[in-house]
Design a protein around this motif. Structure first.
Motif, short mmCIF file in Angstrom:
data_model
loop_
_atom_site.label_atom_id
_atom_site.label_comp_id
_atom_site.label_asym_id
_atom_site.label_seq_id
_atom_site.Cartn_x
_atom_site.Cartn_y
_atom_site.Cartn_z
N PRO A 10 -6.23 9.06 -0.88
CA PRO A 10 -6.38 7.72 -0.31
C PRO A 10 -7.83 7.40 0.00
CG PRO A 10 -5.46 9.23 1.31
CD PRO A 10 -5.56 9.97 0.01
N TYR A 54 -3.26 0.52 6.96
CA TYR A 54 -2.62 1.41 5.99
C TYR A 54 -1.10 1.24 6.07
CZ TYR A 54 -7.03 3.92 5.35
OH TYR A 54 -8.32 4.24 5.05
N GLU A 58 1.98 5.59 3.54
CA GLU A 58 0.76 6.34 3.26
C GLU A 58 0.20 7.07 4.48
OE1 GLU A 58 -1.04 6.65 0.30
OE2 GLU A 58 0.79 5.84 -0.56
#
Length: 73
Positions: A10, A54, A58
């Motif tokens: 990420p 986010y 995730e």
């Protein structure tokens, strides 16, 4: 059976990595149960990640990546 695609790491917000480093410093300071300190760290980082936008799916990956990045600093 098709191979599962590799997940790319990420993209981390700098504030999240900074918070992770602060939390790790708190954990190292001691005086608390190591497990309780890590749970508090993950909870705080999850809240921060949500505040930064986010998606919930995730969050765990982002927390793991932020902690890893903080250790490497």
């Amino acid at each position: 059976m098709a191979a599962s695609p590799k997940l790319s790491p990420p993209v981390l917000h700098p504030f999240l990595v900074e918070d992770a480093a602060d939390c790790l410093g708190f954990e190292r300071a001691g005086g608390y149960s190591a497990r309780a300190a890590r749970m508090a760290t993950r909870d705080m980082l999850a809240d921060r990640a949500r505040a930064l936008g986010y998606p919930d799916r995730e969050i765990e990956r982002v927390i793991d990546a932020a902690l890893a990045a903080a250790v490497l600093q």
